[in-house]
Design a protein around this motif. Structure first.
Motif, PDB file in Angstrom:
ATOM      1  N   LEU A  65      19.913  83.948  59.689  1.00 28.03           N
ATOM      2  CA  LEU A  65      18.770  83.230  60.253  1.00 28.03           C
ATOM      3  C   LEU A  65      19.229  81.899  60.840  1.00 28.03           C
ATOM      4  O   LEU A  65      18.770  81.490  61.919  1.00 28.03           O
ATOM      5  N   GLY A  66      20.133  81.218  60.151  1.00 30.76           N
ATOM      6  CA  GLY A  66      20.674  79.981  60.687  1.00 30.76           C
ATOM      7  C   GLY A  66      21.364  80.194  62.018  1.00 30.76           C
ATOM      8  O   GLY A  66      21.247  79.371  62.934  1.00 30.76           O
ATOM      9  N   VAL A  67      22.073  81.307  62.154  1.00 37.70           N
ATOM     10  CA  VAL A  67      22.715  81.628  63.437  1.00 37.70           C
ATOM     11  C   VAL A  67      21.665  81.805  64.518  1.00 37.70           C
ATOM     12  O   VAL A  67      21.801  81.305  65.646  1.00 37.70           O
ATOM     13  N   GLY A  68      20.575  82.511  64.183  1.00 44.14           N
ATOM     14  CA  GLY A  68      19.525  82.749  65.160  1.00 44.14           C
ATOM     15  C   GLY A  68      18.764  81.501  65.547  1.00 44.14           C
ATOM     16  O   GLY A  68      18.303  81.377  66.686  1.00 44.14           O
ATOM     17  N   LEU A  69      18.655  80.562  64.615  1.00 45.92           N
ATOM     18  CA  LEU A  69      17.891  79.340  64.886  1.00 45.92           C
ATOM     19  C   LEU A  69      18.724  78.279  65.588  1.00 45.92           C
ATOM     20  O   LEU A  69      18.168  77.398  66.247  1.00 45.92           O
ATOM     21  N   GLY A  70      20.027  78.310  65.416  1.00 43.67           N
ATOM     22  CA  GLY A  70      20.871  77.360  66.130  1.00 43.67           C
ATOM     23  C   GLY A  70      21.575  76.371  65.231  1.00 43.67           C
ATOM     24  O   GLY A  70      21.365  76.323  64.009  1.00 43.67           O
ATOM     25  N   PRO A  71      22.435  75.535  65.813  1.00 38.71           N
ATOM     26  CA  PRO A  71      23.321  74.661  65.038  1.00 38.71           C
ATOM     27  C   PRO A  71      22.614  73.545  64.276  1.00 38.71           C
ATOM     28  O   PRO A  71      23.205  72.944  63.392  1.00 38.71           O
ATOM     29  N   GLY A  72      21.376  73.242  64.597  1.00 37.72           N
ATOM     30  CA  GLY A  72      20.674  72.178  63.886  1.00 37.72           C
ATOM     31  C   GLY A  72      20.049  72.614  62.580  1.00 37.72           C
ATOM     32  O   GLY A  72      19.404  71.811  61.889  1.00 37.72           O
ATOM     33  N   THR A  73      20.240  73.872  62.195  1.00 38.96           N
ATOM     34  CA  THR A  73      19.594  74.413  61.004  1.00 38.96           C
ATOM     35  C   THR A  73      20.224  73.867  59.721  1.00 38.96           C
ATOM     36  O   THR A  73      21.453  73.811  59.587  1.00 38.96           O
ATOM     37  N   VAL A  74      19.388  73.470  58.783  1.00 39.88           N
ATOM     38  CA  VAL A  74      19.826  73.087  57.445  1.00 39.88           C
ATOM     39  C   VAL A  74      19.599  74.283  56.532  1.00 39.88           C
ATOM     40  O   VAL A  74      18.508  74.841  56.484  1.00 39.88           O
ATOM     41  N   GLU A  75      20.638  74.698  55.802  1.00 40.71           N
ATOM     42  CA  GLU A  75      20.537  75.843  54.908  1.00 40.71           C
ATOM     43  C   GLU A  75      20.799  75.411  53.476  1.00 40.71           C
ATOM     44  O   GLU A  75      21.780  74.718  53.209  1.00 40.71           O
ATOM     45  N   VAL A  76      19.923  75.831  52.566  1.00 42.19           N
ATOM     46  CA  VAL A  76      20.061  75.484  51.153  1.00 42.19           C
ATOM     47  C   VAL A  76      19.882  76.739  50.308  1.00 42.19           C
ATOM     48  O   VAL A  76      19.256  77.714  50.735  1.00 42.19           O
ATOM     49  N   GLU A  77      20.423  76.680  49.092  1.00 41.16           N
ATOM     50  CA  GLU A  77      20.448  77.853  48.219  1.00 41.16           C
ATOM     51  C   GLU A  77      20.177  77.416  46.777  1.00 41.16           C
ATOM     52  O   GLU A  77      20.820  76.485  46.278  1.00 41.16           O
ATOM     53  N   PRO A  78      19.217  78.055  46.088  1.00 41.89           N
ATOM     54  CA  PRO A  78      18.948  77.708  44.688  1.00 41.89           C
ATOM     55  C   PRO A  78      20.171  77.808  43.790  1.00 41.89           C
ATOM     56  O   PRO A  78      20.287  77.053  42.825  1.00 41.89           O
ATOM     57  N   ALA A  79      21.087  78.734  44.083  1.00 43.50           N
ATOM     58  CA  ALA A  79      22.292  78.855  43.266  1.00 43.50           C
ATOM     59  C   ALA A  79      23.171  77.619  43.341  1.00 43.50           C
ATOM     60  O   ALA A  79      23.996  77.379  42.456  1.00 43.50           O
ATOM     61  N   HIS A  80      22.993  76.815  44.384  1.00 42.88           N
ATOM     62  CA  HIS A  80      23.778  75.596  44.551  1.00 42.88           C
ATOM     63  C   HIS A  80      23.015  74.352  44.102  1.00 42.88           C
ATOM     64  O   HIS A  80      23.434  73.234  44.389  1.00 42.88           O
ATOM     65  N   GLY A  81      21.874  74.570  43.430  1.00 42.04           N
ATOM     66  CA  GLY A  81      21.151  73.446  42.858  1.00 42.04           C
ATOM     67  C   GLY A  81      19.888  73.035  43.573  1.00 42.04           C
ATOM     68  O   GLY A  81      19.219  72.088  43.141  1.00 42.04           O
ATOM     69  N   PHE A  82      19.522  73.717  44.660  1.00 41.16           N
ATOM     70  CA  PHE A  82      18.286  73.355  45.348  1.00 41.16           C
ATOM     71  C   PHE A  82      17.095  73.799  44.504  1.00 41.16           C
ATOM     72  O   PHE A  82      16.966  74.977  44.162  1.00 41.16           O
ATOM     73  N   ASP A  83      16.205  72.885  44.173  1.00 41.69           N
ATOM     74  CA  ASP A  83      15.099  73.146  43.257  1.00 41.69           C
ATOM     75  C   ASP A  83      13.785  73.177  44.032  1.00 41.69           C
ATOM     76  O   ASP A  83      13.286  72.141  44.467  1.00 41.69           O
ATOM     77  N   GLU A  84      13.225  74.361  44.177  1.00 36.93           N
ATOM     78  CA  GLU A  84      11.982  74.520  44.941  1.00 36.93           C
ATOM     79  C   GLU A  84      10.752  74.007  44.204  1.00 36.93           C
ATOM     80  O   GLU A  84       9.681  73.893  44.800  1.00 36.93           O
ATOM     81  N   GLU A  85      10.903  73.722  42.921  1.00 39.50           N
ATOM     82  CA  GLU A  85       9.758  73.245  42.147  1.00 39.50           C
ATOM     83  C   GLU A  85       9.744  71.724  42.011  1.00 39.50           C
ATOM     84  O   GLU A  85       8.972  71.188  41.223  1.00 39.50           O
TER      85      GLU A  85
END
Length: 247
Positions: A65-85
């Motif tokens: 999805l980041g590839v489709g959206l372009g180079p300005g995309t910020v990507e985060v992952e809960p496994a790396h500590g991103f807390d959605e709550e």
């Protein structure tokens, strides 16, 4: 304010997502659910003629999805500590796409509020995750395996009606809620379980049931196989998508 019920174990969720990332490093790793969600987001943006300049993508372990959206995309992952709550550390995004993660948070309304809070005015949120109606064959197999004392093994899931209520409750404008089915054929119960683990979909319940014994596992295998034909069983995945704007 009362705390949300603890349905999922945060430590198990973190461990499962880390295991998923490791398994996704294998050349034949299954990623059909995420691929479907990514394609759906790109189709929706094309239909809406939305070209985000500052998008945030949560949970897309494929990176497509980041590839489709372009180079300005910020990507985060809960496994790396991103807390959605918790409140997001940054904001002002004109698009936030959350893929395959919100179905295992304990405070789903709170997570949606934080998504909305991180959007810029006029920004769009799209969230996709497994919904009610998913894995009916596996559910039946687990009930048969446990017999008269069914154990908690399958996650509670959100349906279309509840999804609409959540978007209204959390203040999104022009909400759209829909679901679609994805059917996949499996040669065995074990193959289904392996695919679930590789896509971060194993049991994350805080009070999960005990492991199946040999006899119970044999019953589950039999029920799963009998639900199919020609040596393969079709399992269904329901994908719920919630979208709304910040006005």
């Amino acid at each position: 304010m009362a705390s949300p019920p603890r349905i999922f174990a945060p430590a198990r969720r973190l461990a499962a997502r880390r295991r998923m990332l490791a398994l996704q490093g294998q050349p034949d790793a299954p990623r059909y659910l995420m691929a479907d969600m990514v394609d759906d987001v790109l189709d929706r943006l094309s239909f809406l003629r939305v070209e985000p300049r500052k998008p945030l993508v949560i949970g897309d372990f494929t990176g497509m999805l980041g590839v489709g959206l372009g180079p300005g995309t910020v990507e985060v992952e809960p496994a790396h500590g991103f807390d959605e709550e918790q409140p997001f550390p940054a904001g002002g995004y004109d698009l936030i796409a959350s893929l395959g993660t919100l179905d295992t948070v304990n405070d789903l309304p709170g997570a949606l509020i934080h998504l909305r809070g991180a959007l810029a005015p006029g920004g769009l949120m799209i969230a996709s995750f497994l919904a009610a109606g998913s894995l009916p064959v596996l559910r039946g197999a687990m009930l048969a395996a446990d017999g008269d004392r069914p154990a908690p093994r399958i996650h509670p899931q959100v349906d279309v009606r509840a999804g609409g209520q959540l978007l209204q409750r959390t203040g999104f404008a022009d909400p759209v809620i829909d679901s679609r089915s994805l059917d996949v054929r499996f040669s065995s119960l074990e193959r289904l379980v392996d695919d679930l683990r590789a896509q971060g979909l194993s049991n994350l319940l805080d009070r999960a049931g005990p492991p199946l014994g040999k006899a119970a596992l044999a019953r589950a295998r039999t029920v799963f196989a009998e639900a199919g034909e020609d040596g393969r069983t079709t399992e269904r995945f329901e994908i719920l998508t919630l979208s709304g704007w910040k006005r």
